[in-house]
Write an enzyme that holds these catalytic residues in place. Sequence first.
Site, PDB file in Angstrom:
ATOM      1  N   ARG A 109      -9.546  -2.713  -5.144  1.00  0.00           N
ATOM      2  CA  ARG A 109      -8.998  -4.021  -4.736  1.00  0.00           C
ATOM      3  C   ARG A 109     -10.131  -5.021  -4.476  1.00  0.00           C
ATOM      4  O   ARG A 109     -10.048  -6.172  -4.847  1.00  0.00           O
ATOM      5  CB  ARG A 109      -8.173  -3.797  -3.455  1.00  0.00           C
ATOM      6  CG  ARG A 109      -7.549  -5.042  -2.848  1.00  0.00           C
ATOM      7  CD  ARG A 109      -6.499  -4.675  -1.836  1.00  0.00           C
ATOM      8  NE  ARG A 109      -5.438  -3.876  -2.427  1.00  0.00           N
ATOM      9  CZ  ARG A 109      -5.342  -2.547  -2.285  1.00  0.00           C
ATOM     10  NH1 ARG A 109      -6.180  -1.876  -1.519  1.00  0.00           N
ATOM     11  NH2 ARG A 109      -4.391  -1.892  -2.901  1.00  0.00           N
ATOM     12  N   LYS A 139     -14.531   1.150   3.282  1.00  0.00           N
ATOM     13  CA  LYS A 139     -13.634   1.279   2.121  1.00  0.00           C
ATOM     14  C   LYS A 139     -13.890   0.168   1.109  1.00  0.00           C
ATOM     15  O   LYS A 139     -13.910   0.392  -0.095  1.00  0.00           O
ATOM     16  CB  LYS A 139     -12.159   1.277   2.567  1.00  0.00           C
ATOM     17  CG  LYS A 139     -11.201   1.377   1.377  1.00  0.00           C
ATOM     18  CD  LYS A 139      -9.741   1.390   1.765  1.00  0.00           C
ATOM     19  CE  LYS A 139      -8.860   1.297   0.521  1.00  0.00           C
ATOM     20  NZ  LYS A 139      -7.442   1.169   0.814  1.00  0.00           N
ATOM     21  N   ASP A 173      -4.796   6.776   0.525  1.00  0.00           N
ATOM     22  CA  ASP A 173      -6.124   6.758   1.171  1.00  0.00           C
ATOM     23  C   ASP A 173      -6.582   8.157   1.641  1.00  0.00           C
ATOM     24  O   ASP A 173      -7.754   8.494   1.476  1.00  0.00           O
ATOM     25  CB  ASP A 173      -6.120   5.833   2.415  1.00  0.00           C
ATOM     26  CG  ASP A 173      -6.356   4.374   2.063  1.00  0.00           C
ATOM     27  OD1 ASP A 173      -6.581   4.059   0.884  1.00  0.00           O
ATOM     28  OD2 ASP A 173      -6.305   3.536   2.988  1.00  0.00           O
ATOM     29  N   GLU A 230      10.300  -5.038  -9.462  1.00  0.00           N
ATOM     30  CA  GLU A 230       9.376  -4.832 -10.586  1.00  0.00           C
ATOM     31  C   GLU A 230      10.119  -4.635 -11.892  1.00  0.00           C
ATOM     32  O   GLU A 230      11.124  -3.931 -11.922  1.00  0.00           O
ATOM     33  CB  GLU A 230       8.517  -3.584 -10.344  1.00  0.00           C
ATOM     34  CG  GLU A 230       7.367  -3.848  -9.430  1.00  0.00           C
ATOM     35  CD  GLU A 230       6.427  -2.658  -9.285  1.00  0.00           C
ATOM     36  OE1 GLU A 230       6.480  -1.700 -10.080  1.00  0.00           O
ATOM     37  OE2 GLU A 230       5.625  -2.695  -8.332  1.00  0.00           O
ATOM     38  N   SER A 236       4.888  -7.206  -0.171  1.00  0.00           N
ATOM     39  CA  SER A 236       5.627  -6.596   0.935  1.00  0.00           C
ATOM     40  C   SER A 236       4.688  -5.694   1.740  1.00  0.00           C
ATOM     41  O   SER A 236       5.098  -5.095   2.732  1.00  0.00           O
ATOM     42  CB  SER A 236       6.801  -5.774   0.388  1.00  0.00           C
ATOM     43  OG  SER A 236       6.285  -4.781  -0.470  1.00  0.00           O
ATOM     44  N   ASP A 273      -0.905  -5.833  -8.141  1.00  0.00           N
ATOM     45  CA  ASP A 273      -0.192  -4.601  -8.449  1.00  0.00           C
ATOM     46  C   ASP A 273      -1.228  -3.507  -8.712  1.00  0.00           C
ATOM     47  O   ASP A 273      -2.275  -3.775  -9.304  1.00  0.00           O
ATOM     48  CB  ASP A 273       0.727  -4.781  -9.655  1.00  0.00           C
ATOM     49  CG  ASP A 273       1.899  -3.837  -9.557  1.00  0.00           C
ATOM     50  OD1 ASP A 273       2.765  -4.045  -8.692  1.00  0.00           O
ATOM     51  OD2 ASP A 273       1.927  -2.839 -10.317  1.00  0.00           O
TER      52      ASP A 273
HETATM   53  P1  IMP Z   1       2.061  -1.263  -5.774  1.00  0.00           P
HETATM   54  O1  IMP Z   1       3.005  -0.900  -6.868  1.00  0.00           O
HETATM   55  O2  IMP Z   1       1.057  -2.287  -6.188  1.00  0.00           O
HETATM   56  O3  IMP Z   1       2.714  -1.589  -4.469  1.00  0.00           O
HETATM   57  O4  IMP Z   1       1.104  -0.048  -5.398  1.00  0.00           O
HETATM   58  C1  IMP Z   1       1.163   1.198  -5.832  1.00  0.00           C
HETATM   59  C2  IMP Z   1       0.969   2.203  -4.728  1.00  0.00           C
HETATM   60  O5  IMP Z   1      -0.358   2.721  -4.879  1.00  0.00           O
HETATM   61  C3  IMP Z   1       1.031   1.733  -3.291  1.00  0.00           C
HETATM   62  O6  IMP Z   1       2.309   1.715  -2.778  1.00  0.00           O
HETATM   63  C4  IMP Z   1       0.199   2.783  -2.585  1.00  0.00           C
HETATM   64  O7  IMP Z   1       0.944   3.933  -2.323  1.00  0.00           O
HETATM   65  C5  IMP Z   1      -0.849   3.094  -3.640  1.00  0.00           C
HETATM   66  N1  IMP Z   1      -2.073   2.330  -3.387  1.00  0.00           N
HETATM   67  C6  IMP Z   1      -2.485   1.180  -3.961  1.00  0.00           C
HETATM   68  N2  IMP Z   1      -3.670   0.793  -3.467  1.00  0.00           N
HETATM   69  C7  IMP Z   1      -3.997   1.716  -2.543  1.00  0.00           C
HETATM   70  C8  IMP Z   1      -5.104   1.849  -1.661  1.00  0.00           C
HETATM   71  O8  IMP Z   1      -6.047   1.049  -1.593  1.00  0.00           O
HETATM   72  N3  IMP Z   1      -5.072   2.940  -0.877  1.00  0.00           N
HETATM   73  C9  IMP Z   1      -4.062   3.854  -0.893  1.00  0.00           C
HETATM   74  N4  IMP Z   1      -3.021   3.783  -1.680  1.00  0.00           N
HETATM   75  C10 IMP Z   1      -2.984   2.703  -2.501  1.00  0.00           C
END
Ligand code: IMP
Length: 196
Positions: A175, A169, A148, A42, A14, A71
């Site tokens: 990632r 970055k 970030d 989830e 999403s 994730d």
């Molecule tokens: P999710 O459960 O995989 O959607 O991610 C967990 C949360 O971690 C995201 O909604 C972001 O708030 C944070 N997050 C994950 N990767 C990054 C990144 O590269 N930069 C900033 N925040 C991140």
Amino acid sequence: MVQLKNKDLYFVSSNPNKFREIEPILRQYGIVSQLIKMSIQEIQSESVHRIAEDKSTYAFKHLLRPVVIEDDGFYISSLNGFPGQYSSFVYKTLGNQGILKLMLNKVNRRAYFLSVIAYNDGHTLKMFSGKTQGMLSKAAAEGGWGFDPIFLPKNTNKTYAELGRLNRKSFYSHRRKSIEKFSKWYITKRLQSGNR
Ligand code: IMP
């Protein structure tokens, strides 16, 4: 109804920010991908790997095409790993200012990001992880997305947000590390199976 173009794989998320960072890396490896914007519920789990695995199974069953999902978790040392797998929820509820407030007067500001990529084509389910250690900044920088603005990866004095503006970055990113591991595995698998 989602329009599926003819691609090697489908990145189901999403969050378009993730795809914006992942797609150029896949392309460097000759892998053609499409974002399928979809939110997947989830499961309750302590493990980002378990969550990624479950989401990839759901996404594959939905599309019946090779899927990749990602994730992430964000772990703050002096908060005993909080918010961890709840990062998305905590970002929406507390935000960066809320996190910085929790960190007021904390001496230990160490934190890390974990990315787990899950590939699922119905026969093979494979996971790849990437981790980036760093620190929480004292104040939020401008720009970027999610955490970030407040995350300073190791070996630089710039936040992910500032690095993003300089197109740097990716060099530090959790990632980038997981998607590169995946890409190397994927192109080897493709060569071995004689595809292209
Ligand atoms: P999710 O459960 O995989 O959607 O991610 C967990 C949360 O971690 C995201 O909604 C972001 O708030 C944070 N997050 C994950 N990767 C990054 C990144 O590269 N930069 C900033 N925040 C991140």
